[in-house]
Design a protein around this motif. Structure first.
Motif, PDB file in Angstrom:
ATOM      1  N   SER A 362       0.767  -1.141  -0.141  1.00  0.00           N
ATOM      2  CA  SER A 362      -0.230   0.105   0.055  1.00  0.00           C
ATOM      3  C   SER A 362       0.822   1.304  -0.102  1.00  0.00           C
ATOM      4  CB  SER A 362      -0.743   0.044   1.155  1.00  0.00           C
ATOM      5  OG  SER A 362      -0.087  -0.143   2.373  1.00  0.00           O
ATOM      6  N   SER A 363       2.133   1.135  -0.410  1.00  0.00           N
ATOM      7  CA  SER A 363       3.051   2.382  -0.354  1.00  0.00           C
ATOM      8  C   SER A 363       3.724   2.683  -1.700  1.00  0.00           C
ATOM      9  CB  SER A 363       3.848   2.345   0.663  1.00  0.00           C
ATOM     10  OG  SER A 363       4.469   3.578   0.956  1.00  0.00           O
ATOM     11  N   ILE A 364       4.328   3.582  -2.085  1.00  0.00           N
ATOM     12  CA  ILE A 364       5.303   3.881  -3.095  1.00  0.00           C
ATOM     13  C   ILE A 364       6.606   4.410  -2.240  1.00  0.00           C
ATOM     14  CG2 ILE A 364       5.589   5.343  -5.010  1.00  0.00           C
ATOM     15  CD1 ILE A 364       2.574   5.771  -5.288  1.00  0.00           C
ATOM     16  N   VAL A 365       7.781   4.019  -3.351  1.00  0.00           N
ATOM     17  CA  VAL A 365       9.025   4.011  -2.774  1.00  0.00           C
ATOM     18  C   VAL A 365       9.708   4.906  -3.786  1.00  0.00           C
ATOM     19  CG1 VAL A 365       9.992   1.814  -3.072  1.00  0.00           C
ATOM     20  CG2 VAL A 365      11.120   3.437  -1.522  1.00  0.00           C
ATOM     21  N   THR A 366      10.731   5.772  -3.687  1.00  0.00           N
ATOM     22  CA  THR A 366      11.467   6.415  -4.568  1.00  0.00           C
ATOM     23  C   THR A 366      12.830   5.883  -4.124  1.00  0.00           C
ATOM     24  OG1 THR A 366      11.968   8.505  -3.632  1.00  0.00           O
ATOM     25  CG2 THR A 366      10.206   8.318  -5.478  1.00  0.00           C
ATOM     26  N   LEU A 367      13.837   5.679  -4.809  1.00  0.00           N
ATOM     27  CA  LEU A 367      15.216   5.220  -4.453  1.00  0.00           C
ATOM     28  C   LEU A 367      16.395   5.675  -5.255  1.00  0.00           C
ATOM     29  CD1 LEU A 367      15.859   3.046  -2.108  1.00  0.00           C
ATOM     30  CD2 LEU A 367      16.476   1.474  -4.001  1.00  0.00           C
ATOM     31  N   LEU A 368      17.376   6.288  -4.754  1.00  0.00           N
ATOM     32  CA  LEU A 368      18.687   6.651  -5.219  1.00  0.00           C
ATOM     33  C   LEU A 368      19.884   5.913  -4.741  1.00  0.00           C
ATOM     34  CD1 LEU A 368      19.935   8.952  -7.553  1.00  0.00           C
ATOM     35  CD2 LEU A 368      20.300  10.215  -5.308  1.00  0.00           C
ATOM     36  N   ILE A 369      20.726   5.270  -5.634  1.00  0.00           N
ATOM     37  CA  ILE A 369      21.813   4.608  -5.068  1.00  0.00           C
ATOM     38  C   ILE A 369      23.112   5.426  -5.682  1.00  0.00           C
ATOM     39  CG2 ILE A 369      23.159   2.520  -5.174  1.00  0.00           C
ATOM     40  CD1 ILE A 369      20.642   0.816  -5.742  1.00  0.00           C
ATOM     41  N   ALA A 370      23.798   5.841  -5.058  1.00  0.00           N
ATOM     42  CA  ALA A 370      24.949   6.884  -5.437  1.00  0.00           C
ATOM     43  C   ALA A 370      26.329   6.257  -4.812  1.00  0.00           C
ATOM     44  CB  ALA A 370      24.827   8.149  -5.233  1.00  0.00           C
ATOM     45  N   PHE A 371      27.262   6.389  -5.966  1.00  0.00           N
ATOM     46  CA  PHE A 371      28.724   6.134  -5.437  1.00  0.00           C
ATOM     47  C   PHE A 371      29.689   6.705  -6.424  1.00  0.00           C
ATOM     48  CE2 PHE A 371      27.396   2.642  -8.236  1.00  0.00           C
ATOM     49  CZ  PHE A 371      28.523   2.586  -9.031  1.00  0.00           C
ATOM     50  N   ILE A 372      30.958   6.856  -5.991  1.00  0.00           N
ATOM     51  CA  ILE A 372      32.164   7.297  -6.452  1.00  0.00           C
ATOM     52  C   ILE A 372      33.217   6.367  -6.595  1.00  0.00           C
ATOM     53  CG2 ILE A 372      34.229   9.087  -6.656  1.00  0.00           C
ATOM     54  CD1 ILE A 372      32.288  10.846  -4.647  1.00  0.00           C
ATOM     55  N   ASN A 373      33.417   6.242  -7.935  1.00  0.00           N
ATOM     56  CA  ASN A 373      34.611   5.337  -8.129  1.00  0.00           C
ATOM     57  C   ASN A 373      35.619   5.768  -9.587  1.00  0.00           C
ATOM     58  OD1 ASN A 373      35.827   2.658  -8.143  1.00  0.00           O
ATOM     59  ND2 ASN A 373      34.778   1.864 -10.058  1.00  0.00           N
ATOM     60  N   ASN A 374      36.848   5.485  -9.461  1.00  0.00           N
ATOM     61  CA  ASN A 374      37.500   5.863 -10.586  1.00  0.00           C
ATOM     62  C   ASN A 374      37.403   7.416 -10.851  1.00  0.00           C
ATOM     63  OD1 ASN A 374      39.367   3.572 -10.472  1.00  0.00           O
ATOM     64  ND2 ASN A 374      37.463   2.607 -11.693  1.00  0.00           N
TER      65      ASN A 374
END
Length: 487
Positions: A362-374
């Protein structure tokens, strides 16, 4: 003296957000007016900001917030610490005028405090410092909204209830909804059947908002059929009464459903997000808002992974209900990454689980996955506000890479976006409440540009000033708000 609330906090920037949340919930439960809640939040933020800035020790200190009722029934807020004394009034007094709109370090804070609480005091006693101020306009009666299109019934129940409550009467659900939005009421009493239909659309709208957490709902109905009672229960009311109802029965029902406010305990998660996170290339992520306490729909995860990703999520809703929904998503992410380290396959798997309604039905989710590489910044984005970068020349760039919300399409392919780090000074990751709470007609970038700190600032000062400049009055916070500044 009657102590109403007391708790110790770690003296760091995350405590400012946590204390603001405490004040909002506790003062609302104590029937403090919205204007007084806002001024208490503003003054507390100003004092804590100065206290943190002038605590130069490397040792993490503590601070105690105490809310008590004095013998004359007035409510006082008191901050207690054992730091080196720092008298804000003596050290930063000025002739600054609150109506001048000029920004003056220190002296402005004193003027703001004196404007709202002229009798605010700072004293040192037996190696402890005490900063306190007293709220003035407290009506101890809780606010109750009563919706009924029968004027005679409105008048009768208002007469019943006025000695015990501040009563707001409404003839229709439209005016009732406006009262819910603006009054700070803690009790909603309403008739099930109205001339233009029923009150069910109002309750459905209420259940989809963050406002349900502050309201106890009592329903009046003239129909005690099994179908009607089942419908009422599914709408999440706390109690219902069959008309005609006697005064004593009505008062007993209301008293029972508001006990949760008289016994209010503010929930705090022990699993807090660090205020500062070390990431690749000697960069740091500074964390502000709801995710520092994990007390609402916003959440931040730092999974054990070689790429040191930051996972920023936002559940639909606000407060404890959204918090409960977030547990399922966080549990899925933790379980998935413990057995499969692929970040790019995480979103498709979570998307399928949501699409199949295996979690968060019964719910909605937004998602952000972030990282730094090279020396490149990477992100995966499922319906979340896009990252924003501030270049070394001060230019604002909205990184447009985004994909649809999770759970909308079973087989969507989520793309890994990237951007070179060479010209980046700051990266901003945030939940939509951070800018939406400001209720401006501007787009996000225009609103952000107005609030960006100026001048040459250290990275920590830049992040702190940006967060402070975007804060709104406590009662204007319509959604959880969080910000991560990577510098």
């Amino acid at each position: 003296m009657d102590t109403l609330y007391q708790r110790k906090f770690t003296l760091q920037w995350s405590a400012v957000s946590e204390i603001r949340q405490v004040l909002k919930h506790v003062l609302t439960a104590l029937s403090v007016r919205n204007s007084d809640i806002d001024s208490a939040g503003l003054v507390s933020t100003e004092y804590l900001t100065n206290l943190i800035r002038h605590n130069m020790s490397d040792v993490i200190e503590s601070l105690t917030l105490k809310i008590y009722r004095s013998d004359d029934k007035k409510i006082t807020l008191e901050f207690i610490d054992n730091l080196e004394p720092y008298d804000l009034f003596a050290n930063n007094d000025s002739n600054w005028d609150i109506g001048s709109w000029e920004l003056v370090e220190g002296g402005m804070g004193v003027a703001l405090i004196r404007h709202y609480y002229p009798k605010a005091s700072y004293r040192n006693y037996e190696q402890y410092n005490y900063f306190s101020f007293t709220l003035q306009n407290i009506d101890k009666r809780p606010t109750l909204i009563y919706i009924d299109d029968d004027k005679s019934q409105l008048a009768l129940l208002e007469a019943y209830l006025t000695p015990y409550f501040q009563v707001i009467t409404c003839l229709d659900i439209e005016s009732g909804w406006q009262a819910i939005l603006t009054s700070g009421a803690t009790i909603l009493l309403l008739d099930h059947k109205l001339k233009q239909g029923t009150c069910e659309p109002l309750l459905k709208k209420l259940n989809q908002s963050n406002l349900k957490m502050q309201l106890s709902v009592v329903m009046l109905t003239g129909d005690d059929s099994e179908e009607v009672i089942r419908t009422i229960n599914h709408l999440g009311v706390d109690d219902y009464l069959i008309k005609p109802v006697k005064k004593m029965r009505l008062l007993q029902s209301i008293e029972r459903v508001i006990h949760r406010f008289s016994a209010l305990k503010y929930y705090t998660s022990d699993n807090q997000t660090p205020a500062v996170i070390d990431i690749e290339n000697n960069r740091k992520a500074r964390v502000f808002g709801s995710i520092t306490t994990n007390n609402g729909g916003d959440f931040c995860m730092l999974p054990e992974h070689e790429l040191q990703p930051i996972v920023l999520g936002d559940m639909m809703g606000h407060g404890l209900q959204a918090l409960k929904e977030s547990f399922a998503v966080k549990g899925f992410i933790s379980g998935y990454l413990s057995s499969n380290p692929s970040l790019t396959s995480l979103l498709p798997s979570l998307n399928k689980a949501l699409y199949d309604q295996k979690i968060c039905k019964s719910s909605i989710v937004t998602l952000l996955i972030a990282f730094i590489n090279n020396n490149r910044f990477y992100w995966l984005n499922a319906g979340h506000p896009s990252p924003v970068i501030i270049t070394k020349k001060g230019e604002i760039i909205d990184l447009k890479g985004t994909d649809p919300l999770l759970g909308l399409s079973k087989d969507h392919h989520y793309k890994l976006f990237d951007y070179p780090m060479d010209d980046i000074e700051h990266i901003l990751l945030y939940t939509d409440g951070w800018l939406e709470n400001r209720e401006t007609q501007q787009d996000d970038i225009t609103s952000l540009r107005v609030n960006l700190p100026g001048g040459e600032l250290a990275h920590n000062e830049y992040a702190e000033q940006l967060w402070r400049s975007t804060q709104v009055s406590l009662t204007k916070e319509i959604d959880d708000a969080s910000l991560i500044v990577i510098s």
